[in-house]
Write a protein that holds these residues in place. Sequence first.
Motif, PDB file in Angstrom:
ATOM      1  N   ARG A 224     -24.275 152.422 -27.222  1.00  0.00           N
ATOM      2  CA  ARG A 224     -24.290 151.335 -26.240  1.00  0.00           C
ATOM      3  C   ARG A 224     -25.687 150.737 -26.093  1.00  0.00           C
ATOM      4  N   ALA A 225     -26.715 151.569 -26.132  1.00  0.00           N
ATOM      5  CA  ALA A 225     -28.077 151.060 -26.034  1.00  0.00           C
ATOM      6  C   ALA A 225     -28.405 150.184 -27.235  1.00  0.00           C
ATOM      7  N   TYR A 226     -28.069 150.666 -28.424  1.00  0.00           N
ATOM      8  CA  TYR A 226     -28.296 149.868 -29.627  1.00  0.00           C
ATOM      9  C   TYR A 226     -27.481 148.569 -29.572  1.00  0.00           C
ATOM     10  N   GLY A 227     -26.222 148.695 -29.171  1.00  0.00           N
ATOM     11  CA  GLY A 227     -25.364 147.510 -29.125  1.00  0.00           C
ATOM     12  C   GLY A 227     -25.892 146.452 -28.175  1.00  0.00           C
ATOM     13  N   SER A 228     -26.377 146.872 -27.012  1.00  0.00           N
ATOM     14  CA  SER A 228     -26.923 145.919 -26.044  1.00  0.00           C
ATOM     15  C   SER A 228     -28.175 145.243 -26.579  1.00  0.00           C
ATOM     16  N   MET A 229     -29.020 146.024 -27.268  1.00  0.00           N
ATOM     17  CA  MET A 229     -30.238 145.446 -27.841  1.00  0.00           C
ATOM     18  C   MET A 229     -29.909 144.498 -28.993  1.00  0.00           C
ATOM     19  N   LEU A 230     -28.903 144.860 -29.775  1.00  0.00           N
ATOM     20  CA  LEU A 230     -28.467 143.963 -30.858  1.00  0.00           C
ATOM     21  C   LEU A 230     -27.980 142.631 -30.289  1.00  0.00           C
ATOM     22  N   MET A 231     -27.197 142.686 -29.216  1.00  0.00           N
ATOM     23  CA  MET A 231     -26.700 141.455 -28.610  1.00  0.00           C
ATOM     24  C   MET A 231     -27.833 140.618 -28.034  1.00  0.00           C
ATOM     25  N   ALA A 232     -28.878 141.277 -27.550  1.00  0.00           N
ATOM     26  CA  ALA A 232     -30.041 140.534 -27.045  1.00  0.00           C
ATOM     27  C   ALA A 232     -30.699 139.752 -28.176  1.00  0.00           C
ATOM     28  N   TYR A 233     -30.855 140.370 -29.338  1.00  0.00           N
ATOM     29  CA  TYR A 233     -31.425 139.667 -30.495  1.00  0.00           C
ATOM     30  C   TYR A 233     -30.506 138.539 -30.953  1.00  0.00           C
ATOM     31  N   ILE A 234     -29.201 138.785 -30.963  1.00  0.00           N
ATOM     32  CA  ILE A 234     -28.254 137.763 -31.417  1.00  0.00           C
ATOM     33  C   ILE A 234     -28.280 136.560 -30.484  1.00  0.00           C
ATOM     34  N   ARG A 235     -28.293 136.821 -29.183  1.00  0.00           N
ATOM     35  CA  ARG A 235     -28.327 135.708 -28.223  1.00  0.00           C
ATOM     36  C   ARG A 235     -29.626 134.917 -28.327  1.00  0.00           C
ATOM     37  N   ALA A 236     -30.705 135.598 -28.727  1.00  0.00           N
ATOM     38  CA  ALA A 236     -31.990 134.921 -28.904  1.00  0.00           C
ATOM     39  C   ALA A 236     -32.124 134.297 -30.301  1.00  0.00           C
ATOM     40  N   GLU A 237     -31.038 134.391 -31.097  1.00  0.00           N
ATOM     41  CA  GLU A 237     -30.989 133.853 -32.461  1.00  0.00           C
ATOM     42  C   GLU A 237     -32.057 134.472 -33.361  1.00  0.00           C
ATOM     43  N   MET A 238     -32.381 135.716 -33.093  1.00  0.00           N
ATOM     44  CA  MET A 238     -33.298 136.477 -33.952  1.00  0.00           C
ATOM     45  C   MET A 238     -32.442 137.406 -34.811  1.00  0.00           C
ATOM     46  N   LEU A 239     -31.726 136.798 -35.746  1.00  0.00           N
ATOM     47  CA  LEU A 239     -30.699 137.517 -36.493  1.00  0.00           C
ATOM     48  C   LEU A 239     -31.286 138.542 -37.454  1.00  0.00           C
TER      49      LEU A 239
END
Length: 422
Positions: free
Chosen positions: A240-255
Amino acid sequence: MPCLSPFLLSNAQWPSVLATVSNKTFCKLPCIHVSNWQMREHQRKSHASTFIQSSATVHGCEFDESDEKEEIKLKWMNVGPDLTEDQKKAISQLPLKMSNRCKALMKRLICFSPDADDLSLLLAAWVKVMKPRRADWLAILKEIKRMENPLLFEVMEYALLENSFEANVRDYTKLIDLYAKQNLLEHAENSFQVMIKRGFPCDQVTLTVLIHMYSKAGYLDRAKEAFEEIKLLGLPLDKRAYGSMLMAYIRAEMLEHAERLMKEMEEQDFYAGKEVYKALLRAYSTNGNADGAQRVFNSIQFAGIVPDSRLCALLLNAYCMAGQSSKAHSVLENMRIAGLEPSDRCIALMLGAYERENNLDAALYFLIELEHNGVLIADEASQVLVGWFRRLGVVGEVQQVLREFVVDGAGSFTPYNACKTK
């Protein structure tokens, strides 16, 4: 004790549970040093000058005050007979197994009037008269949440400071999470600060809630800071921690950062959830980055997730937007081999790619191929065809072809009729 860096400690405001009944704020009163007795004593002194008569009633709590130095004497009073139909209905829906002391408070909360009542005095009277245990508090909070009562946050904040509630770090985590779900970031941060100042340890679960909150709110830097804090504390990072951080990067378009973090997860032999992979694939697909979309699609299969038609459609869209219709067609062929029927959206994307390439022959061959495979085109794909043929000025010539792809059934779209009437 380590805690989050000053971004969580700046511009802090105390939660409403630390408010007096007169002006709703304590004057620089640190919650770590406030006992329940001190809170009630402060409330008593704040109210002393406001009461002229020797007795009064607030929230159904009767109290006497003969001298400013004497403690308020609270007496519990049940709800009166003048109830609205909604209040009667809500009271009748209280759990049958709920204890009488809990029902007594729930009735008062259901009939609570912000203009005439004072929540702090009501809860103080209930605690003094009913002497609740932790189980009683939990039953009250559960029922308030079920009823979606707006007093949930205030009651929970009050309970956290009561000795009878026996608060722990997980209780604060739940409050922070509730605030986060309501997008009340400042209240969530304040609750986190109160938790730290009261000496509760900051653990991986609480920090993960903060990461998720900042991720959804679009605060990438704060999410990164909470994520790094877990590492600094030597705590394990879970899915869950990794998933939340991944979504933060995705929302910031830092793919690319998201991909690197995903590889870090895979090296530890655990993987993100399907929705996280789908979000990253969608981001690459929307940008027309076919290579990135293919890498993520491969990672999805490596993670043991079986691609469905929606995931395939995102990969197909990436190739179509990149002008690689041959590879997009290969995706459809792989779907057929895997037993997945292409959706109308997939067919429309494929036809749109052929239109941009002005490749009418390939489009017609594609339609014939669909017919051989028993696939019928529906509304969206039909609209693409109609628009394309109209722009070419060959509507009359292809009416016979379109008639073969008519979709029968209620609410279906008929390409032939569309060409004829328009």
